[in-house]
Motif scaffolding. Structure first.
Motif, PDB file in Angstrom:
ATOM      1  N   TYR A  73       1.082  -1.043  -0.046  1.00 38.62           N
ATOM      2  CA  TYR A  73       0.024   0.012   0.018  1.00 38.62           C
ATOM      3  C   TYR A  73       0.823   1.272  -0.149  1.00 38.62           C
ATOM      4  O   TYR A  73       0.549   2.312  -0.026  1.00 38.62           O
ATOM      5  CB  TYR A  73      -1.088   0.073   1.147  1.00 38.62           C
ATOM      6  CG  TYR A  73      -2.142  -1.171   1.360  1.00 38.62           C
ATOM      7  CD1 TYR A  73      -3.059  -0.744   0.264  1.00 38.62           C
ATOM      8  CD2 TYR A  73      -2.024  -2.256   1.878  1.00 38.62           C
ATOM      9  CE1 TYR A  73      -4.262  -1.800   0.176  1.00 38.62           C
ATOM     10  CE2 TYR A  73      -2.910  -3.052   1.755  1.00 38.62           C
ATOM     11  CZ  TYR A  73      -4.012  -2.982   1.099  1.00 38.62           C
ATOM     12  OH  TYR A  73      -5.048  -3.841   0.917  1.00 38.62           O
ATOM     13  N   GLY A  74       2.312   1.100   0.134  1.00 38.09           N
ATOM     14  CA  GLY A  74       3.085   2.225   0.049  1.00 38.09           C
ATOM     15  C   GLY A  74       4.435   1.778   0.083  1.00 38.09           C
ATOM     16  O   GLY A  74       4.716   0.611   0.120  1.00 38.09           O
ATOM     17  N   PRO A  75       5.605   2.619   0.218  1.00 42.62           N
ATOM     18  CA  PRO A  75       6.668   2.446  -0.061  1.00 42.62           C
ATOM     19  C   PRO A  75       7.366   1.288   1.135  1.00 42.62           C
ATOM     20  O   PRO A  75       6.659   1.407   2.221  1.00 42.62           O
ATOM     21  CB  PRO A  75       7.541   3.631   0.438  1.00 42.62           C
ATOM     22  CG  PRO A  75       6.508   4.808   0.090  1.00 42.62           C
ATOM     23  CD  PRO A  75       5.238   4.207   0.364  1.00 42.62           C
ATOM     24  N   GLU A  76       8.372   0.404   0.862  1.00 40.57           N
ATOM     25  CA  GLU A  76       8.592  -0.375   1.683  1.00 40.57           C
ATOM     26  C   GLU A  76       9.475  -0.037   2.948  1.00 40.57           C
ATOM     27  O   GLU A  76       9.474  -0.547   4.024  1.00 40.57           O
ATOM     28  CB  GLU A  76       9.865  -1.477   1.014  1.00 40.57           C
ATOM     29  CG  GLU A  76       9.176  -2.171  -0.039  1.00 40.57           C
ATOM     30  CD  GLU A  76      10.318  -2.885  -0.787  1.00 40.57           C
ATOM     31  OE1 GLU A  76      11.067  -3.775  -0.269  1.00 40.57           O
ATOM     32  OE2 GLU A  76      10.525  -2.593  -1.996  1.00 40.57           O
ATOM     33  N   ASP A  77       9.639   1.320   3.025  1.00 41.21           N
ATOM     34  CA  ASP A  77      10.460   1.823   4.097  1.00 41.21           C
ATOM     35  C   ASP A  77       9.535   2.024   5.387  1.00 41.21           C
ATOM     36  O   ASP A  77       9.742   2.278   6.555  1.00 41.21           O
ATOM     37  CB  ASP A  77      10.927   3.242   3.675  1.00 41.21           C
ATOM     38  CG  ASP A  77      12.231   3.058   2.749  1.00 41.21           C
ATOM     39  OD1 ASP A  77      12.806   1.829   2.432  1.00 41.21           O
ATOM     40  OD2 ASP A  77      12.630   3.997   2.149  1.00 41.21           O
ATOM     41  N   ASN A  78       8.261   2.218   4.956  1.00 44.36           N
ATOM     42  CA  ASN A  78       7.149   2.634   5.842  1.00 44.36           C
ATOM     43  C   ASN A  78       6.006   1.587   5.943  1.00 44.36           C
ATOM     44  O   ASN A  78       5.044   2.137   6.412  1.00 44.36           O
ATOM     45  CB  ASN A  78       6.963   3.989   6.117  1.00 44.36           C
ATOM     46  CG  ASN A  78       6.492   4.625   5.034  1.00 44.36           C
ATOM     47  OD1 ASN A  78       6.195   4.021   4.018  1.00 44.36           O
ATOM     48  ND2 ASN A  78       6.622   5.918   4.678  1.00 44.36           N
ATOM     49  N   HIS A  79       6.006   0.681   5.133  1.00 43.34           N
ATOM     50  CA  HIS A  79       4.758  -0.203   4.847  1.00 43.34           C
ATOM     51  C   HIS A  79       5.163  -1.346   5.001  1.00 43.34           C
ATOM     52  O   HIS A  79       6.247  -1.948   4.789  1.00 43.34           O
ATOM     53  CB  HIS A  79       4.066   0.149   3.797  1.00 43.34           C
ATOM     54  CG  HIS A  79       3.154   1.314   3.785  1.00 43.34           C
ATOM     55  ND1 HIS A  79       3.840   2.489   3.489  1.00 43.34           N
ATOM     56  CD2 HIS A  79       1.834   1.655   3.735  1.00 43.34           C
ATOM     57  CE1 HIS A  79       2.900   3.805   3.345  1.00 43.34           C
ATOM     58  NE2 HIS A  79       2.075   3.087   3.475  1.00 43.34           N
ATOM     59  N   PHE A  80       4.235  -2.325   5.699  1.00 45.58           N
ATOM     60  CA  PHE A  80       4.328  -3.950   5.672  1.00 45.58           C
ATOM     61  C   PHE A  80       4.024  -4.429   4.047  1.00 45.58           C
ATOM     62  O   PHE A  80       2.569  -4.320   3.981  1.00 45.58           O
ATOM     63  CB  PHE A  80       3.789  -4.751   6.758  1.00 45.58           C
ATOM     64  CG  PHE A  80       4.086  -6.192   6.803  1.00 45.58           C
ATOM     65  CD1 PHE A  80       5.046  -6.357   7.425  1.00 45.58           C
ATOM     66  CD2 PHE A  80       3.166  -7.026   6.083  1.00 45.58           C
ATOM     67  CE1 PHE A  80       5.177  -7.886   7.486  1.00 45.58           C
ATOM     68  CE2 PHE A  80       3.449  -8.407   6.075  1.00 45.58           C
ATOM     69  CZ  PHE A  80       4.478  -8.841   6.735  1.00 45.58           C
ATOM     70  N   VAL A  81       4.573  -5.336   3.522  1.00 49.73           N
ATOM     71  CA  VAL A  81       4.446  -5.491   2.131  1.00 49.73           C
ATOM     72  C   VAL A  81       4.565  -6.850   1.920  1.00 49.73           C
ATOM     73  O   VAL A  81       4.930  -7.642   2.796  1.00 49.73           O
ATOM     74  CB  VAL A  81       5.113  -4.628   1.142  1.00 49.73           C
ATOM     75  CG1 VAL A  81       5.384  -3.189   1.302  1.00 49.73           C
ATOM     76  CG2 VAL A  81       6.800  -5.367   1.208  1.00 49.73           C
ATOM     77  N   ALA A  82       4.065  -7.419   0.880  1.00 50.42           N
ATOM     78  CA  ALA A  82       4.195  -8.815   0.291  1.00 50.42           C
ATOM     79  C   ALA A  82       5.248  -9.086  -0.676  1.00 50.42           C
ATOM     80  O   ALA A  82       5.290  -8.054  -1.562  1.00 50.42           O
ATOM     81  CB  ALA A  82       2.873  -9.238  -0.118  1.00 50.42           C
ATOM     82  N   GLU A  83       6.029 -10.051  -0.467  1.00 50.95           N
ATOM     83  CA  GLU A  83       6.967 -10.279  -1.402  1.00 50.95           C
ATOM     84  C   GLU A  83       6.426 -11.590  -2.310  1.00 50.95           C
ATOM     85  O   GLU A  83       6.503 -12.743  -1.472  1.00 50.95           O
ATOM     86  CB  GLU A  83       8.175 -10.763  -0.884  1.00 50.95           C
ATOM     87  CG  GLU A  83       9.425 -11.285  -1.929  1.00 50.95           C
ATOM     88  CD  GLU A  83      10.782 -11.376  -1.188  1.00 50.95           C
ATOM     89  OE1 GLU A  83      11.386 -12.391  -1.766  1.00 50.95           O
ATOM     90  OE2 GLU A  83      11.212 -10.667  -0.314  1.00 50.95           O
ATOM     91  N   LEU A  84       6.172 -11.729  -3.501  1.00 56.33           N
ATOM     92  CA  LEU A  84       5.801 -12.532  -4.330  1.00 56.33           C
ATOM     93  C   LEU A  84       6.810 -13.200  -5.086  1.00 56.33           C
ATOM     94  O   LEU A  84       7.448 -12.846  -6.041  1.00 56.33           O
ATOM     95  CB  LEU A  84       4.785 -12.301  -5.225  1.00 56.33           C
ATOM     96  CG  LEU A  84       3.556 -11.269  -4.780  1.00 56.33           C
ATOM     97  CD1 LEU A  84       2.598 -10.802  -5.533  1.00 56.33           C
ATOM     98  CD2 LEU A  84       2.851 -12.131  -3.604  1.00 56.33           C
ATOM     99  N   THR A  85       6.903 -14.421  -4.857  1.00 55.55           N
ATOM    100  CA  THR A  85       8.298 -15.361  -5.404  1.00 55.55           C
ATOM    101  C   THR A  85       7.656 -16.246  -6.482  1.00 55.55           C
ATOM    102  O   THR A  85       7.016 -17.145  -5.683  1.00 55.55           O
ATOM    103  CB  THR A  85       8.990 -15.862  -4.285  1.00 55.55           C
ATOM    104  OG1 THR A  85       9.639 -15.085  -3.500  1.00 55.55           O
ATOM    105  CG2 THR A  85      10.386 -16.788  -4.875  1.00 55.55           C
ATOM    106  N   TYR A  86       8.360 -16.160  -7.599  1.00 56.87           N
ATOM    107  CA  TYR A  86       7.749 -17.052  -8.720  1.00 56.87           C
ATOM    108  C   TYR A  86       8.784 -17.804  -9.327  1.00 56.87           C
ATOM    109  O   TYR A  86       9.896 -17.443  -9.704  1.00 56.87           O
ATOM    110  CB  TYR A  86       7.068 -16.395  -9.567  1.00 56.87           C
ATOM    111  CG  TYR A  86       6.773 -17.139 -10.961  1.00 56.87           C
ATOM    112  CD1 TYR A  86       5.736 -18.069 -10.872  1.00 56.87           C
ATOM    113  CD2 TYR A  86       7.401 -17.454 -11.969  1.00 56.87           C
ATOM    114  CE1 TYR A  86       5.394 -19.019 -12.018  1.00 56.87           C
ATOM    115  CE2 TYR A  86       7.025 -17.749 -13.270  1.00 56.87           C
ATOM    116  CZ  TYR A  86       5.995 -18.834 -13.112  1.00 56.87           C
ATOM    117  OH  TYR A  86       5.774 -19.707 -14.134  1.00 56.87           O
TER     118      TYR A  86
END
Length: 282
Positions: A73-86
């Motif tokens: 939902y926003g920059p990795e520096d201040n948001h929890f994000v998903a890493e999608l590995t294929y």
């Protein structure tokens, strides 16, 4: 979720520890992208392609061509994000009971799911369960997104709640926000305003299937050797000793990969051997 967690640090100064991202193995990039972008409303933050496996096993126990896409939902520096590995050539993974879901606040995501005809199940008043491609569960709270980062918590299965809570709180310094012995769950985190880690006892051994992922946290660079030394002193498992990973477009990241003692080891080798299969290299 596998038994792995990553303590890492990128180029910017970062004093406090923070939840960074969760790693998912995906088999259908097109449908997965549609779910995260059109249903959850996340954006693609960066995409990278690799010709061989990661030296820190970022893509799992595979040694072929793979890709990584960060969405949030926003920059990795201040948001929890998903890493999608294929991993190229692998179309699906068997889920275990390790990853139990991600909870986020977004009435827009609930509305998007209904418009798209994506399956939703109301599990409690105003909270809907849905699944990303591959079977990963998400819990959507049907409320207006007021926080900068609407991701509330990542829920993981453990075999021994007491042992796991002790590991994350005493050894890795997390604050215990809630603990319910009757329901065998606990909520921990590093700060009030960031994504929390919820642990739930699964009533037996943790099975990672072949989709085992990991959750990553950041810390100051100088803390990493101390964390590694503490784990050695306490006879805890270190899956990957301190290593530097080059990240295109970003500063080099240093990583230590640890194992929660209440989460079983990766069983993917057994899974492949039982089927007389070799891990795919593209």
């Amino acid at each position: 979720m596998s038994s792995r967690c990553a303590a890492e640090r990128s180029g910017e100064e970062m004093g406090a520890r923070r939840a960074l991202h969760f790693v998912f193995k995906v088999g259908d990039r097109a449908r997965t992208a549609r779910f995260y972008r059109e249903l959850l409303g996340m954006s693609v933050l960066r995409h990278e392609e690799f010709e061989e496996g990661c030296k820190a096993s970022c893509n799992g126990p595979y040694d072929g061509k793979w890709s990584k896409t960060m969405v949030g939902y926003g920059p990795e520096d201040n948001h929890f994000v998903a890493e999608l590995t294929y991993n190229y050539g692998i179309g699906e993974y068997r889920l275990g009971n390790d990853f139990l879901g991600i909870t986020l606040v977004s009435s827009q995501a609930v509305s998007n799911a209904k418009k798209m005809g994506w399956p939703l199940k109301e599990v409690t008043a105003g909270v809907f369960e849905t699944e990303a491609p591959g079977g990963y569960k998400f819990y959507l709270e049907d409320k207006e997104q007021k926080k900068k980062d609407p991701v509330l918590k990542v829920t993981l299965g453990v075999s021994d709640l007491h042992k796991s809570v002790n590991y994350w709180s005493h050894l890795l310094g997390m604050k215990i926000y809630e603990k319910d012995e009757e329901k065998q769950r606990a909520l921990l985190g590093y700060a009030d305003n960031q994504c929390k880690l919820e642990l739930k006892a699964v009533g037996g051994a943790v099975d990672h299937g072949t989709a085992f992922g990991r959750i990553a946290f950041s810390c100051a660079k100088e803390e990493l050797p101390n964390i590694e030394a503490l784990m050695k002193k306490e006879n805890q498992t270190i899956l990957t000793p301190l290593v530097s990973l080059d990240t295109p477009g970003k500063a080099t990241v240093q990583v230590v990969i640890l194992a929660d003692p209440a989460m079983a080891a990766d069983k993917s080798d057994t899974w492949f051997a039982a089927r007389n299969m070799k891990k795919v290299s593209a």
